[in-house]
Design an enzyme around this catalytic site. Structure first.
Site, PDB file in Angstrom:
ATOM      1  N   LYS A 208      21.169  10.082  -7.492  1.00  0.00           N
ATOM      2  CA  LYS A 208      21.204  11.075  -8.568  1.00  0.00           C
ATOM      3  C   LYS A 208      21.700  10.455  -9.874  1.00  0.00           C
ATOM      4  O   LYS A 208      21.216  10.802 -10.943  1.00  0.00           O
ATOM      5  CB  LYS A 208      22.045  12.280  -8.152  1.00  0.00           C
ATOM      6  CG  LYS A 208      21.285  13.155  -7.158  1.00  0.00           C
ATOM      7  CD  LYS A 208      22.123  14.265  -6.610  1.00  0.00           C
ATOM      8  CE  LYS A 208      21.371  15.036  -5.536  1.00  0.00           C
ATOM      9  NZ  LYS A 208      22.265  15.905  -4.759  1.00  0.00           N
TER      10      LYS A 208
ATOM     11  N   LYS B 126       4.765  10.920  -4.780  1.00  0.00           N
ATOM     12  CA  LYS B 126       5.284  12.092  -4.052  1.00  0.00           C
ATOM     13  C   LYS B 126       5.346  13.283  -5.009  1.00  0.00           C
ATOM     14  O   LYS B 126       5.820  13.147  -6.136  1.00  0.00           O
ATOM     15  CB  LYS B 126       6.697  11.759  -3.543  1.00  0.00           C
ATOM     16  CG  LYS B 126       7.423  12.948  -2.943  1.00  0.00           C
ATOM     17  CD  LYS B 126       8.883  12.610  -2.636  1.00  0.00           C
ATOM     18  CE  LYS B 126       9.588  13.793  -2.019  1.00  0.00           C
ATOM     19  NZ  LYS B 126      10.579  14.491  -2.738  1.00  0.00           N
TER      20      LYS B 126
ATOM     21  N   LYS C 125       9.308  17.886  -8.610  1.00  0.00           N
ATOM     22  CA  LYS C 125       9.493  18.451  -9.948  1.00  0.00           C
ATOM     23  C   LYS C 125      10.013  17.395 -10.923  1.00  0.00           C
ATOM     24  O   LYS C 125       9.757  17.471 -12.113  1.00  0.00           O
ATOM     25  CB  LYS C 125      10.394  19.689  -9.921  1.00  0.00           C
ATOM     26  CG  LYS C 125      11.757  19.448  -9.332  1.00  0.00           C
ATOM     27  CD  LYS C 125      12.539  20.739  -9.281  1.00  0.00           C
ATOM     28  CE  LYS C 125      13.854  20.552  -8.555  1.00  0.00           C
ATOM     29  NZ  LYS C 125      13.727  20.481  -7.095  1.00  0.00           N
TER      30      LYS C 125
HETATM   31  P1  ADP Z   1      11.762  18.015  -5.565  1.00  0.00           P
HETATM   32  O1  ADP Z   1      11.416  16.620  -5.092  1.00  0.00           O
HETATM   33  O2  ADP Z   1      10.629  18.671  -6.260  1.00  0.00           O
HETATM   34  O3  ADP Z   1      13.053  18.030  -6.362  1.00  0.00           O
HETATM   35  P2  ADP Z   1      13.401  19.223  -3.529  1.00  0.00           P
HETATM   36  O4  ADP Z   1      14.197  17.964  -3.383  1.00  0.00           O
HETATM   37  O5  ADP Z   1      14.044  20.395  -4.211  1.00  0.00           O
HETATM   38  O6  ADP Z   1      12.022  18.866  -4.266  1.00  0.00           O
HETATM   39  O7  ADP Z   1      12.871  19.635  -2.102  1.00  0.00           O
HETATM   40  C1  ADP Z   1      13.137  20.812  -1.399  1.00  0.00           C
HETATM   41  C2  ADP Z   1      12.531  20.691  -0.015  1.00  0.00           C
HETATM   42  O8  ADP Z   1      11.104  20.452  -0.094  1.00  0.00           O
HETATM   43  C3  ADP Z   1      13.103  19.528   0.789  1.00  0.00           C
HETATM   44  O9  ADP Z   1      13.249  19.964   2.135  1.00  0.00           O
HETATM   45  C4  ADP Z   1      12.053  18.448   0.710  1.00  0.00           C
HETATM   46  O10 ADP Z   1      12.050  17.628   1.874  1.00  0.00           O
HETATM   47  C5  ADP Z   1      10.756  19.253   0.589  1.00  0.00           C
HETATM   48  N1  ADP Z   1       9.792  18.514  -0.250  1.00  0.00           N
HETATM   49  C6  ADP Z   1       9.887  18.323  -1.591  1.00  0.00           C
HETATM   50  N2  ADP Z   1       8.846  17.608  -2.068  1.00  0.00           N
HETATM   51  C7  ADP Z   1       8.058  17.315  -1.008  1.00  0.00           C
HETATM   52  C8  ADP Z   1       6.822  16.603  -0.835  1.00  0.00           C
HETATM   53  N3  ADP Z   1       6.190  16.049  -1.866  1.00  0.00           N
HETATM   54  N4  ADP Z   1       6.312  16.511   0.408  1.00  0.00           N
HETATM   55  C9  ADP Z   1       6.937  17.079   1.472  1.00  0.00           C
HETATM   56  N5  ADP Z   1       8.097  17.763   1.379  1.00  0.00           N
HETATM   57  C10 ADP Z   1       8.670  17.898   0.168  1.00  0.00           C
END
Ligand code: ADP
Ligand code: TRP
Length: 325
Positions: free
Chosen positions: A111, A190, A193
């Site tokens: 982070k 991947k 956001k």
């Molecule tokens: P971001 O990467 O958009 O910040 P988060 O970290 O808030 O997403 O993810 C919330 C949940 O969604 C987690 O359990 C994460 O493993 C899942 N997740 C997020 N992005 C993906 C992705 N591209 N493919 C599969 N699972 C995802």
């Protein structure tokens, strides 16, 4: 089996969240587990520092999870902050937490690399997460691979607490949602956001289609054979098409004579078929905010009752006296 997980309200929900997490939470609910799913708004404060934005994201996550099928009759769905005892418990756990344990957490370093300020909340984050899990006596915690280390911290703290104060806490098991493939975003990385490459779960059909038609592909000419295994459009098609149709596209890619535009059009159609009912329900809930608030309040009350029972034991064991409790 008590299943618990937290969802940070830190941005708009996207298709990666749906396949990687939300869909699996709905499946766990269908299996008849006792589920506690909550919106981790205290955790989101580590990245969202505007009050209105945090309120909006919290409301959007609540509507979003209800829209894709979280059923408040079967699941305790609530806001983390409706159980303020987790903050008290986190403090108690922090007094048992060796600094080195937190210093080894890679998510803290990640982070900082992403540009977040190195504040104490970010460092203390795994302790609050442990409190979330342990206060409800959770057995199983479904999370993405990136959260595995936080689960190890939770287990370490539960064992340390029990060794210090007696067998009070349940040592939980992680349930890594690794069956879910990483969903790629429109630029092939991947979907996240943080990369601004998402297909949002509830965006309009028009904007969704526009983004799909712009997915980055290579420049292999139409007539030449293409490799589906390295193509973002195909990776997304695999999530929404039937087995038979996936096999058909696989052949069409390899045979040549197919343009990426055809695959994108079909992907847009199938994605819309999946998302249209969710979007409708999401919009209906936007007009029924009282219902959403009721769900969260009721879920919070039930969760708090469980948490308070645990806190009675924790306070008694640790020697903390709260008048009237
Ligand atoms: P971001 O990467 O958009 O910040 P988060 O970290 O808030 O997403 O993810 C919330 C949940 O969604 C987690 O359990 C994460 O493993 C899942 N997740 C997020 N992005 C993906 C992705 N591209 N493919 C599969 N699972 C995802
Ligand atoms: N840290 C988790 C994430 O970023 C969210 C979370 C907070 C959580 N508390 C939790 C997950 C308790 C599982 C259990 O995804």
């Amino acid at each position: 089996m008590r299943v618990l997980s937290g969802i940070q309200p830190s941005g708009k929900l996207h298709v990666g969240n749906y396949f990687g997490a939300m869909r699996q939470y709905v499946a766990l609910q269908e299996k008849g587990n006792e589920c506690f799913f909550f919106i981790a708004n205290y955790h989101a404060m580590t990245s969202v520092s505007d009050g209105q934005t945090l309120r909006d994201y919290t409301a959007e996550i609540a509507r979003g999870y209800l829209a894709v099928g979280i059923d408040p009759q079967r699941v305790n769905f609530f806001r983390q902050s409706d159980v303020p005892e987790v903050c008290e418990f986190a403090w108690i756990l922090s007094c048992l937490t060796p600094m080195g344990l937190l210093q080894r957490c890679t998510s803290y370093k990640d982070k900082l690399d992403q540009g977040l300020a190195p504040n104490h909340g970010l460092f203390y984050y795994p302790v609050l997460q442990a409190a979330d899990i342990l206060i409800y006596g959770s057995h199983l915690v479904p999370v993405g691979q990136d959260q595995k280390q936080h689960l190890e911290v939770t287990r370490d703290l539960a064992i340390k607490f029990n060794n210090t104060y007696g067998e009070i806490l349940t040592v939980p098991e992680p349930y890594i949602l690794s069956g879910a493939a990483i969903v790629p975003g429109v630029d092939g990385r991947k979907m996240s956001k943080s990369y601004d490459n998402t297909l949002e779960l509830f965006e309009s059909a028009k904007s969704l289609k526009k983004k799909i038609m712009k997915i980055v592909t290579d420049s292999t000419p139409v007539e030449e054979a293409k490799n589906p295994d390295t193509c973002t459009v195909f990776a997304l098609l695999k999530l929404v098409a039937s087995e038979d149709e996936i096999a058909e596209w696989d052949q069409r890619y390899r045979a040549g004579g197919m343009g990426y535009g055809d695959a994108k059009k079909r992907l847009a159609e199938l994605m819309e078929e999946l998302l249209a009912p969710y979007r409708q329900r999401y919009e209906d809930l936007e007009h029924d905010q009282d219902y959403v608030e009721d769900v969260l309040r009721e879920g919070g009350k039930k969760a708090r009752a469980v948490a308070c029972e645990m806190m009675e034991k924790v306070r008694a064991a640790t020697g903390i006296v709260v008048s009237g409790s």
